[in-house]
Design a protein around this motif. Structure first.
Motif, PDB file in Angstrom:
ATOM      1  N   GLU A   1      45.615   5.936  65.912  1.00 58.49           N
ATOM      2  CA  GLU A   1      46.291   5.063  66.876  1.00 58.49           C
ATOM      3  C   GLU A   1      46.491   5.812  68.197  1.00 58.49           C
ATOM      4  O   GLU A   1      45.538   6.162  68.848  1.00 58.49           O
ATOM      5  CB  GLU A   1      47.589   4.507  66.287  1.00 58.49           C
TER       6      GLU A   1
ATOM      7  N   GLU B   1      41.918   2.671  65.381  1.00 55.59           N
ATOM      8  CA  GLU B   1      42.404   1.704  66.384  1.00 55.59           C
ATOM      9  C   GLU B   1      42.470   2.325  67.789  1.00 55.59           C
ATOM     10  O   GLU B   1      43.527   2.386  68.407  1.00 55.59           O
ATOM     11  CB  GLU B   1      43.794   1.165  65.985  1.00 55.59           C
TER      12      GLU B   1
ATOM     13  N   ASN C   1      44.015   0.136  70.733  1.00 59.48           N
ATOM     14  CA  ASN C   1      45.305  -0.515  70.493  1.00 59.48           C
ATOM     15  C   ASN C   1      46.167  -0.531  71.751  1.00 59.48           C
ATOM     16  O   ASN C   1      46.423   0.516  72.353  1.00 59.48           O
ATOM     17  CB  ASN C   1      46.069   0.258  69.401  1.00 59.48           C
TER      18      ASN C   1
ATOM     19  N   SER D   1      38.906  -0.536  63.353  1.00 64.81           N
ATOM     20  CA  SER D   1      39.498  -1.475  64.310  1.00 64.81           C
ATOM     21  C   SER D   1      39.514  -2.875  63.728  1.00 64.81           C
ATOM     22  O   SER D   1      38.758  -3.198  62.819  1.00 64.81           O
ATOM     23  CB  SER D   1      38.702  -1.484  65.616  1.00 64.81           C
ATOM     24  N   HIS D   2      40.429  -3.707  64.275  1.00 66.42           N
ATOM     25  CA  HIS D   2      40.439  -5.123  63.895  1.00 66.42           C
ATOM     26  C   HIS D   2      39.895  -5.986  65.031  1.00 66.42           C
ATOM     27  O   HIS D   2      39.822  -7.198  64.903  1.00 66.42           O
ATOM     28  CB  HIS D   2      41.859  -5.572  63.521  1.00 66.42           C
TER      29      HIS D   2
END
Length: 306
Positions: free
Chosen positions: A85, A159, A162, A191-192
């Motif tokens: 992150e 991520e 983010n 990652s989303h």
């Protein structure tokens, strides 16, 4: 021949009686950007923690440039740089002072190497500013510079975009691609944001319920043998007969007045020709490449909460 940077072999993770990672096996090559995607709770972060030895592997092994994370931990993990992150930074110190603090933890990091890492991420002009004044994109970039100080073969980013605005996301994407192509670093991204993964990555691995359900090439030029399907919509009459003919060749569905299907681009002309030969009237054919989002939901289903 492509050289492997990291190889997972039959990796499993059990907590108590529950198996949360189930028999993961895949290879990540030098110089490629590999995306790890899946719904919340699928096991992405657990997999990353096992990759770098932060979580014990129940069964199987991870090899980094041929070195086992289980039996040769120090040698293996030396090849890895990682950010989970947001990078942890001292806001009251300048960018240059932050990097010097990190360099003290690693043997033989010279000022020349610090300057090289800063140049790689394009932060030369901001090095004398306090990090507390940095934008999120600049913080991510200096985090990447810190992770690259010891010249790792693999960079793992959990991520990485983010909280970034569109300009910051684009910035990070460009530097990740640059690292892979110019420095031959293998970059692993969890990652989303599927649209970003599609723009950044060469291949993606999809994890669902702790299992690897697919590995797919993202771009048409990587690797050979991966099918690239196009989403096709056909408006034809009589629609029922057209649907019957198409279904004899490939799966299709009728929505409103159009027939929808996925097919390899080179097979579209033959399909249209077979419809015309059987006196089907073609009013419209629209073609789009199936997006990563389409493929993702095909693989894991919609509205999945793990």
């Amino acid at each position: 021949m492509t050289e492997a940077a990291m190889q997972l072999t039959n990796v499993r993770k059990r907590i108590g009686k529950k198996e949360i990672i189930k028999d993961l096996s895949f290879t990540i090559n030098k110089g490629e950007v590999f995306g790890l995607i899946g719904p919340n709770g699928a096991g992405k972060t657990t997999t990353i923690r096992m990759m770098v030895g932060l979580m014990k592997i129940s069964d199987g092994d991870v090899h980094i440039l041929g070195k086992s994370i289980k039996s040769e931990f120090k040698e293996a993990v030396r090849e890895v740089g990682a950010i989970v992150e947001n990078p942890e930074l001292y806001p009251f110190l300048t960018g240059a002072q932050n990097l010097k603090q990190y360099a003290r933890m690693i043997p033989d990091i010279t000022q020349e190497r610090i300057d090289e890492a800063v140049k790689l991420v394009g932060l030369e002009k901001a090095m004398n500013e306090k990090v507390g004044r940095y934008s999120l994109g600049m913080r991510q970039r200096i985090g990447i510079a810190q992770a690259l100080l010891h010249k790792p073969s693999i960079l793992i980013l959990d991520e990485p975009t983010n909280g970034l605005d569109p300009a910051g996301i684009r910035e990070i994407r460009q530097y990740i691609r640059k690292l892979a192509t110019e420095q031959n670093v293998a970059v692993i991204i969890s990652s989303h944001l599927l649209s970003e993964i599609e723009l950044m990555c060469d291949r993606i691995g999809v994890i669902k319920n702790g299992e690897l359900v697919a590995i797919q090439a993202v771009k048409e030029n990587t690797p050979v043998g991966e099918q690239q399907l196009s989403q096709v919509e056909i408006e034809a009459a009589p629609a029922e007969k057209a649907l019957e003919i198409i279904n004899s060749k490939t799966a299709a569905v009728q929505t409103n007045n159009k027939i929808s299907l996925q097919i390899e681009k080179e097979n579209i002309p033959a399909l249209i020709a077979s419809l015309v030969e059987q006196n089907i009237l073609i009013y419209e054919v629209s073609v789009t490449k199936a997006t990563l989002e389409d493929k993702f939901f095909d693989l894991i289903g919609e509205n999945v909460i793990e």
